[in-house]
Scaffold this active site. Structure first.
Site, PDB file in Angstrom:
ATOM      1  N   GLY A 105      12.984 -14.268   6.652  1.00 38.84           N
ATOM      2  CA  GLY A 105      12.814 -13.023   7.389  1.00 38.84           C
ATOM      3  C   GLY A 105      12.620 -11.865   6.441  1.00 38.84           C
ATOM      4  CG  ASN A 106      10.579  -8.639   7.369  1.00 39.30           C
ATOM      5  OD1 ASN A 106      11.021  -7.659   7.954  1.00 39.30           O
ATOM      6  ND2 ASN A 106       9.653  -9.437   7.904  1.00 39.30           N
ATOM      7  NE  ARG A 107      16.623  -4.727   2.607  1.00 43.38           N
ATOM      8  CZ  ARG A 107      16.633  -3.803   1.680  1.00 43.38           C
ATOM      9  NH1 ARG A 107      15.961  -3.993   0.561  1.00 43.38           N
ATOM     10  NH2 ARG A 107      17.283  -2.671   1.862  1.00 43.38           N
ATOM     11  CB  SER A 108      11.260  -4.725   9.289  1.00 42.35           C
ATOM     12  OG  SER A 108      10.909  -3.782  10.250  1.00 42.35           O
ATOM     13  CB  ALA A 156       7.691  -6.194   8.599  1.00 47.54           C
TER      14      ALA A 156
END
Ligand code: CTP
Length: 416
Positions: free
Chosen positions: A221-224, A288
């Site tokens: 995943g990502n930090r958005s 994102a």
């Protein structure tokens, strides 16, 4: 300017309503306040009167010194009614915040035993209630049935937030949402004279970050956080648009009045965006999406005994797919997170490559902006120019992005 009627009932959160009354007044709206007798035990009428510049009414039998007028308006001369229905008739929206369990029950039952309840019953403008109470009172079947009854009759219920409650440091669902969220909800609902600039437009906003499963419990995943997309959705709703928010793993509540569709993976986001895009005039692709996904997600949880080689393959480029199928008159805004250097040049190349009308460029090398932060600074890169928006609250940045979209659409219309 809208004429907003604010009903305050008896709960500790009544003090937050003062903030709301102040924010609404500062935003240029005319605010009149009705308090239940119990609300007066929590906050004095004089505080509201000072903030909105107009008398507070509590009893349906008292006369309104302003004769049903809102601040800034002349009262009706030569006519001195007992003004119990005047404010309800003159307002553009009526919000009860906080709505205690008792007041929710009275409103659901159609009681008319105070100025607030009487006015609510008589009001044909959009009506909203923001329940705030102890979490067990909120969860009780009686309260939920009362709220369901109100919803069924077209009353907008603004869900309480979860968090620290007033009594003995308990946590749970029952907190009155922040004044900004309440104001956005009542502004979006208010039917006031003077069309808003985005009335009739459908806007699609994506927010958050997608998650690609590795096994049933792990993901890439990502930090958005979705904050920027949510700020954009709120700003578009405020301009009168009907807004759909595709939220990828967003823990924050959607702005009131915004339709929310939750998704998890890039493939989900792609499918929902493809379904929703044809009915939208403006797409703001603030999400994102993960750029890679594991070739195959394991069906059961992977053990740490063995070493793990993940084979990743690229996900679909959602934006490019939508641009390829765009109809005339659709405006497409992409976002780019670049790391310093010649970021503007790379954003301009991305604008051309993706075929978008605007790229909102975030420099992710600055740790004080972007991702989980409540502030952002962006550069708006269009085909012909770029505009720098200095560091500000994400709400302010959202307004600047929408201003630029408005200009681009006006320019495209003039050219066609
Ligand atoms: N985006 C998308 N689909 C993806 C990845 C990104 O639609 N699978 C969108 C994002 O929502 C954003 C824009 O494309 O609006 C830019 O994303 P970014 O990942 O920065 O662009 P890339 O195409 O991945 O370009 P590059 O990797 O070359 O920087």
């Amino acid at each position: 300017m809208a004429r907003l009627l604010l009903g305050v009932s008896g709960g500790i959160a009544a003090y937050k309503s003062l903030e709301l009354a102040r924010a609404a007044t500062l935003a240029g709206h005319g605010v009149r306040v009705l308090m239940t007798p119990n609300a007066l035990r929590f906050v004095g009428a004089a505080s509201f009167e000072g903030v909105v510049g107009a008398p507070v009414l509590t009893s349906e039998f008292e006369r309104d010194p302003m004769r049903g007028a809102f601040p800034g308006e002349p009262g009706e001369a030569g006519h001195d009614p007992i003004g119990h229905l005047e404010l309800a008739a003159n307002c553009d929206a009526f919000l009860v915040a906080p709505a205690s369990a008792n007041t929710v029950a009275k409103l659901a039952g159609g009681f008319a035993d105070s100025m607030l309840t009487t006015s609510f019953l008589a009001c044909t403008a959009p009506r909203l209630v923001a329940p705030a109470m102890n979490d067990r009172m909120y969860a009780d079947a009686a309260t939920q049935a009362n709220l369901a009854a109100l919803r069924e009759r077209g009353v907008e219920v603004i869900e309480p937030d979860e968090g620290l409650l007033a009594s003995r440091g308990e946590r749970g669902r029952g907190r009155l949402p922040d004044p900004e969220r309440l104001l956005a909800a009542v502004e979006a609902a208010a039917s006031w004279e003077g069309a808003r600039p985005w009335d009739g437009l459908s806007v699609l906003v994506t927010a958050g970050g997608t998650r690609e499963p590795i096994d049933p419990v792990r993901f890439i995943g990502n930090r958005s956080s979705g904050r920027m997309g949510i700020a954009i959705a709120a700003a578009a709703a405020k301009r009168g648009a009907s807004v759909t928010l595709i939220a990828a793993n967003v823990a924050l509540p959607a702005p009131a009045g915004v339709r929310r569709i939750d998704v998890e993976t890039t493939a989900d986001l792609e499918r929902v965006a493809r379904e929703e895009f044809p009915a939208s005039q403006i797409l703001l692709m603030a999400a994102a999406p993960a750029d890679f996904r594991p070739e195959a997600a394991a069906e059961s949880k992977l053990s740490r005994d063995a070493s793990l080689d993940l084979s990743l393959k690229p996900t679909e480029d959602i934006l490019a797919g939508l641009v390829a199928n765009r109809a005339p008159g659709q405006t497409i805004v992409g976002f780019a997170a670049e790391h310093g250097g010649d970021a503007v040049e790379r954003a301009r190349a991305k604008l051309a490559r993706k075929g978008a009308d605007l790229i909102v460029l975030n420099d992710v090398s600055d740790p004080t902006i972007g991702f989980e932060s409540t502030e952002n600074a962006v550069t708006l890169v269009a085909a012909t120019d770029e505009v720098e928006i200095p560091k500000a609250a994400k709400d302010t940045v959202a307004e600047a992005i929408l201003d630029r979209v408005e200009q681009l659409r006006a320019g495209a219309q003039a050219a066609s």
